[in-house]
Design a protein around this motif. Structure first.
Motif, PDB file in Angstrom:
ATOM      1  N   ASN A 248      -8.932  15.122 -51.926  1.00 44.26           N
ATOM      2  CA  ASN A 248      -7.828  14.970 -50.971  1.00 44.26           C
ATOM      3  C   ASN A 248      -6.791  13.950 -51.421  1.00 44.26           C
ATOM      4  O   ASN A 248      -5.665  13.929 -50.909  1.00 44.26           O
ATOM      5  CB  ASN A 248      -8.376  14.581 -49.594  1.00 44.26           C
ATOM      6  N   LEU A 249      -7.164  13.109 -52.367  1.00 46.64           N
ATOM      7  CA  LEU A 249      -6.221  12.101 -52.870  1.00 46.64           C
ATOM      8  C   LEU A 249      -5.105  12.732 -53.696  1.00 46.64           C
ATOM      9  O   LEU A 249      -4.045  12.134 -53.872  1.00 46.64           O
ATOM     10  CB  LEU A 249      -6.968  11.068 -53.737  1.00 46.64           C
ATOM     11  N   PHE A 250      -5.329  13.955 -54.183  1.00 45.23           N
ATOM     12  CA  PHE A 250      -4.409  14.552 -55.147  1.00 45.23           C
ATOM     13  C   PHE A 250      -3.736  15.835 -54.663  1.00 45.23           C
ATOM     14  O   PHE A 250      -3.100  16.531 -55.447  1.00 45.23           O
ATOM     15  CB  PHE A 250      -5.152  14.831 -56.462  1.00 45.23           C
ATOM     16  N   THR A 251      -3.870  16.140 -53.393  1.00 45.78           N
ATOM     17  CA  THR A 251      -3.265  17.368 -52.885  1.00 45.78           C
ATOM     18  C   THR A 251      -2.791  17.202 -51.458  1.00 45.78           C
ATOM     19  O   THR A 251      -3.365  16.428 -50.687  1.00 45.78           O
ATOM     20  CB  THR A 251      -4.269  18.546 -52.959  1.00 45.78           C
ATOM     21  N   GLY A 252      -1.733  17.942 -51.110  1.00 47.96           N
ATOM     22  CA  GLY A 252      -1.239  17.926 -49.730  1.00 47.96           C
ATOM     23  C   GLY A 252      -2.067  18.808 -48.824  1.00 47.96           C
ATOM     24  O   GLY A 252      -2.028  18.677 -47.601  1.00 47.96           O
ATOM     25  N   LYS A 253      -2.824  19.728 -49.417  1.00 45.71           N
ATOM     26  CA  LYS A 253      -3.711  20.598 -48.663  1.00 45.71           C
ATOM     27  C   LYS A 253      -5.079  19.913 -48.572  1.00 45.71           C
ATOM     28  O   LYS A 253      -5.813  19.861 -49.554  1.00 45.71           O
ATOM     29  CB  LYS A 253      -3.831  21.965 -49.334  1.00 45.71           C
ATOM     30  N   LYS A 254      -5.376  19.369 -47.413  1.00 45.70           N
ATOM     31  CA  LYS A 254      -6.563  18.545 -47.246  1.00 45.70           C
ATOM     32  C   LYS A 254      -7.781  19.359 -46.829  1.00 45.70           C
ATOM     33  O   LYS A 254      -7.692  20.243 -45.974  1.00 45.70           O
ATOM     34  CB  LYS A 254      -6.316  17.462 -46.189  1.00 45.70           C
ATOM     35  N   HIS A 255      -8.926  19.054 -47.425  1.00 41.34           N
ATOM     36  CA  HIS A 255     -10.206  19.656 -47.061  1.00 41.34           C
ATOM     37  C   HIS A 255     -10.941  18.627 -46.203  1.00 41.34           C
ATOM     38  O   HIS A 255     -11.445  17.625 -46.703  1.00 41.34           O
ATOM     39  CB  HIS A 255     -10.999  19.987 -48.325  1.00 41.34           C
ATOM     40  N   ILE A 256     -10.995  18.887 -44.887  1.00 39.80           N
ATOM     41  CA  ILE A 256     -11.552  17.927 -43.944  1.00 39.80           C
ATOM     42  C   ILE A 256     -12.930  18.397 -43.473  1.00 39.80           C
ATOM     43  O   ILE A 256     -13.065  19.503 -42.947  1.00 39.80           O
ATOM     44  CB  ILE A 256     -10.634  17.744 -42.706  1.00 39.80           C
ATOM     45  N   ILE A 257     -13.943  17.558 -43.662  1.00 33.43           N
ATOM     46  CA  ILE A 257     -15.291  17.876 -43.211  1.00 33.43           C
ATOM     47  C   ILE A 257     -15.430  17.484 -41.737  1.00 33.43           C
ATOM     48  O   ILE A 257     -15.040  16.384 -41.337  1.00 33.43           O
ATOM     49  CB  ILE A 257     -16.350  17.131 -44.047  1.00 33.43           C
ATOM     50  N   VAL A 258     -15.984  18.382 -40.935  1.00 35.81           N
ATOM     51  CA  VAL A 258     -16.197  18.114 -39.513  1.00 35.81           C
ATOM     52  C   VAL A 258     -17.701  18.009 -39.263  1.00 35.81           C
ATOM     53  O   VAL A 258     -18.419  19.014 -39.303  1.00 35.81           O
ATOM     54  CB  VAL A 258     -15.602  19.227 -38.626  1.00 35.81           C
ATOM     55  N   LEU A 259     -18.175  16.787 -39.050  1.00 33.37           N
ATOM     56  CA  LEU A 259     -19.587  16.561 -38.754  1.00 33.37           C
ATOM     57  C   LEU A 259     -19.713  16.049 -37.326  1.00 33.37           C
ATOM     58  O   LEU A 259     -19.076  15.060 -36.959  1.00 33.37           O
ATOM     59  CB  LEU A 259     -20.192  15.554 -39.742  1.00 33.37           C
ATOM     60  N   ALA A 260     -20.535  16.716 -36.523  1.00 39.83           N
ATOM     61  CA  ALA A 260     -20.647  16.370 -35.104  1.00 39.83           C
ATOM     62  C   ALA A 260     -21.766  15.356 -34.869  1.00 39.83           C
ATOM     63  O   ALA A 260     -22.875  15.517 -35.389  1.00 39.83           O
ATOM     64  CB  ALA A 260     -20.916  17.625 -34.289  1.00 39.83           C
ATOM     65  N   SER A 261     -21.467  14.326 -34.094  1.00 43.25           N
ATOM     66  CA  SER A 261     -22.467  13.337 -33.680  1.00 43.25           C
ATOM     67  C   SER A 261     -22.388  13.180 -32.170  1.00 43.25           C
ATOM     68  O   SER A 261     -21.603  12.365 -31.661  1.00 43.25           O
ATOM     69  CB  SER A 261     -22.213  11.989 -34.374  1.00 43.25           C
ATOM     70  N   PRO A 262     -23.151  13.967 -31.429  1.00 43.56           N
ATOM     71  CA  PRO A 262     -23.084  13.907 -29.963  1.00 43.56           C
ATOM     72  C   PRO A 262     -23.322  12.500 -29.431  1.00 43.56           C
ATOM     73  O   PRO A 262     -24.168  11.761 -29.943  1.00 43.56           O
ATOM     74  CB  PRO A 262     -24.202  14.860 -29.533  1.00 43.56           C
ATOM     75  N   SER A 263     -22.559  12.132 -28.430  1.00 41.26           N
ATOM     76  CA  SER A 263     -22.666  10.809 -27.809  1.00 41.26           C
ATOM     77  C   SER A 263     -22.155  10.907 -26.386  1.00 41.26           C
ATOM     78  O   SER A 263     -21.593  11.931 -25.977  1.00 41.26           O
ATOM     79  CB  SER A 263     -21.835   9.786 -28.590  1.00 41.26           C
ATOM     80  N   SER A 264     -22.320   9.842 -25.626  1.00 42.17           N
ATOM     81  CA  SER A 264     -21.849   9.832 -24.235  1.00 42.17           C
ATOM     82  C   SER A 264     -20.339  10.011 -24.150  1.00 42.17           C
ATOM     83  O   SER A 264     -19.831  10.641 -23.218  1.00 42.17           O
ATOM     84  CB  SER A 264     -22.277   8.538 -23.539  1.00 42.17           C
ATOM     85  N   LYS A 265     -19.619   9.479 -25.141  1.00 38.74           N
ATOM     86  CA  LYS A 265     -18.162   9.625 -25.147  1.00 38.74           C
ATOM     87  C   LYS A 265     -17.766  11.100 -25.124  1.00 38.74           C
ATOM     88  O   LYS A 265     -16.903  11.509 -24.336  1.00 38.74           O
ATOM     89  CB  LYS A 265     -17.563   8.961 -26.399  1.00 38.74           C
ATOM     90  N   TYR A 266     -18.419  11.890 -25.943  1.00 38.72           N
ATOM     91  CA  TYR A 266     -18.111  13.320 -25.994  1.00 38.72           C
ATOM     92  C   TYR A 266     -18.719  14.061 -24.799  1.00 38.72           C
ATOM     93  O   TYR A 266     -18.096  14.964 -24.237  1.00 38.72           O
ATOM     94  CB  TYR A 266     -18.631  13.918 -27.296  1.00 38.72           C
ATOM     95  N   ALA A 267     -19.944  13.703 -24.430  1.00 34.38           N
ATOM     96  CA  ALA A 267     -20.611  14.399 -23.332  1.00 34.38           C
ATOM     97  C   ALA A 267     -19.827  14.284 -22.034  1.00 34.38           C
ATOM     98  O   ALA A 267     -19.710  15.254 -21.278  1.00 34.38           O
ATOM     99  CB  ALA A 267     -22.030  13.844 -23.139  1.00 34.38           C
ATOM    100  N   GLU A 268     -19.277  13.118 -21.771  1.00 34.15           N
ATOM    101  CA  GLU A 268     -18.498  12.926 -20.538  1.00 34.15           C
ATOM    102  C   GLU A 268     -17.264  13.830 -20.528  1.00 34.15           C
ATOM    103  O   GLU A 268     -16.901  14.396 -19.494  1.00 34.15           O
ATOM    104  CB  GLU A 268     -18.106  11.455 -20.401  1.00 34.15           C
ATOM    105  N   LYS A 269     -16.609  13.973 -21.682  1.00 34.15           N
ATOM    106  CA  LYS A 269     -15.445  14.861 -21.768  1.00 34.15           C
ATOM    107  C   LYS A 269     -15.854  16.315 -21.573  1.00 34.15           C
ATOM    108  O   LYS A 269     -15.148  17.095 -20.929  1.00 34.15           O
ATOM    109  CB  LYS A 269     -14.755  14.687 -23.125  1.00 34.15           C
ATOM    110  N   LEU A 270     -17.010  16.677 -22.131  1.00 34.63           N
ATOM    111  CA  LEU A 270     -17.470  18.062 -22.018  1.00 34.63           C
ATOM    112  C   LEU A 270     -17.909  18.391 -20.593  1.00 34.63           C
ATOM    113  O   LEU A 270     -17.645  19.487 -20.096  1.00 34.63           O
ATOM    114  CB  LEU A 270     -18.614  18.305 -23.007  1.00 34.63           C
ATOM    115  N   ILE A 271     -18.555  17.446 -19.937  1.00 36.29           N
ATOM    116  CA  ILE A 271     -18.941  17.650 -18.538  1.00 36.29           C
ATOM    117  C   ILE A 271     -17.694  17.823 -17.676  1.00 36.29           C
ATOM    118  O   ILE A 271     -17.633  18.705 -16.800  1.00 36.29           O
ATOM    119  CB  ILE A 271     -19.803  16.479 -18.036  1.00 36.29           C
ATOM    120  N   ALA A 272     -16.680  17.000 -17.945  1.00 40.06           N
ATOM    121  CA  ALA A 272     -15.420  17.128 -17.196  1.00 40.06           C
ATOM    122  C   ALA A 272     -14.789  18.493 -17.436  1.00 40.06           C
ATOM    123  O   ALA A 272     -14.249  19.117 -16.507  1.00 40.06           O
ATOM    124  CB  ALA A 272     -14.454  16.015 -17.602  1.00 40.06           C
ATOM    125  N   ALA A 273     -14.858  18.979 -18.674  1.00 37.20           N
ATOM    126  CA  ALA A 273     -14.285  20.292 -18.991  1.00 37.20           C
ATOM    127  C   ALA A 273     -15.046  21.403 -18.272  1.00 37.20           C
ATOM    128  O   ALA A 273     -14.443  22.347 -17.744  1.00 37.20           O
ATOM    129  CB  ALA A 273     -14.310  20.519 -20.504  1.00 37.20           C
TER     130      ALA A 273
END
Length: 313
Positions: A248-273
């Motif tokens: 990613n340091l050498f290109t404008g097209k970025k390869h972003i890894i998405v790794l999920a770590s469930p936590s209360s911060k996310y759970a509260e948003k999901l419950i609200a949704a």
């Protein structure tokens, strides 16, 4: 108690029903009588040995990460025996949710919204957190942002499309013919049927591409990405995690890894949704004794929503 475990890496035939001692909780834990656990692609990547650098190679291993059930022993937590909850295991690479009883830290347990089933609740933590994490990785998006979501009507896509509804972005969903109406209902403005059209052959370019199916890959997708754009990858190979940072340091097209770590911060948003109307589509529910069949079905793909295993005892 009964559990589903395996003694070696392999396909679904390595999954076996075993007898285990009932878990004793530690000070910060609660004991949950499991009612349902959901199936996620990471489950079989771990079981097949594709993630052994992170999961390790010691056995036995159980399968599954997120689940729902009833508090059996609340320990020193604020929960009460009998509370209906959903939760996630402490370490998704090493622990499993496929047992009649599971002890987990109370910080990874949340009360189940009363309007949803145990099967629906068990489907929330992993893909819901992944969807919220993907939104964070997108950065600032607006009405001019063009986003392509491949595999848009599986569990991850189901949450992501609905959570993106209020972002005003231009969303194109790639799914099967049977997923068309779901994709539109959940928020996509345009839908491409992958059985009829090759999304990689189109001339249109995107600001963000998410490959939720794990079948396209960054190198193939680059041809439909704008010069300054992002490829979000929630199903990386272990080697891609460190190498993407360097590339990613050498290109404008970025390869972003998405790794999920469930936590209360996310759970509260999901419950609200969920309380706000977010739909959780369950494609098929299998009995605990059919766990092998459940994984065989899930690994074929092509279904809408989530696949869940229920424990009825």
């Amino acid at each position: 108690m009964k559990a589903i475990a395996y003694q070696k890496f392999g396909n679904t035939e390595v999954l076996q029903t075993v007898e285990q001692k009932k878990t004793i909780i530690k000070n910060d834990e609660v004991l949950i009588k499991v009612k349902a656990f959901s199936i996620n692609p990471m489950d079989w990547k771990i079981r097949k040995g594709e993630m052994k650098l992170m999961s390790g190679s010691s056995f036995p291993k159980e399968t599954g990460a997120d689940f729902s059930g009833i508090i059996e022993d609340a320990g020193s937590s604020d929960f009460q025996k009998g509370d209906e909850v959903f939760a996630v295991v402490k370490n998704m690479m090493k622990d499993g949710a496929s047992a009649e009883y599971i002890a987990v830290p109370a910080s990874l347990v949340w009360k189940k919204p009363s309007q949803i089933t145990f099967a629906q609740a068990a489907s929330i933590p992993v893909v819901g957190t992944a969807a919220l994490t993907a939104l964070e990785k997108m950065g600032n998006i607006n009405s001019d942002t063009e986003i392509l979501v491949n595999g848009a009507t599986g569990g991850f896509g189901m949450f992501l499309l609905q959570l993106m509804k209020h972002k005003s972005a231009k969303i194109t969903a790639v799914t099967s013919t049977k997923g068309f109406e779901f994709a539109k209902k959940w928020g996509a403005q345009k839908v491409i049927d992958y059985s009829k059209d090759d999304v990689l052959s189109q001339n249109h370019l995107y600001d963000i591409v998410l490959d939720l199916s794990g079948k396209m890959g960054y190198n193939a997708v680059k041809k439909i990405m704008k010069p300054q754009s992002k490829f979000l990858n929630p199903t990386p190979q272990p080697v891609e995690i460190p190498t993407s940072i360097f590339k990613n340091l050498f290109t404008g097209k970025k390869h972003i890894i998405v790794l999920a770590s469930p936590s209360s911060k996310y759970a509260e948003k999901l419950i609200a949704a969920v309380n706000g109307g977010l739909e959780i589509e369950i494609n098929k529910v299998f009995d605990f004794r059919q766990t092998q069949e459940a994984y065989q079905y899930a690994e074929k793909g092509g279904f809408i929503g989530k696949v869940v295993v229920e424990i009825k005892s």
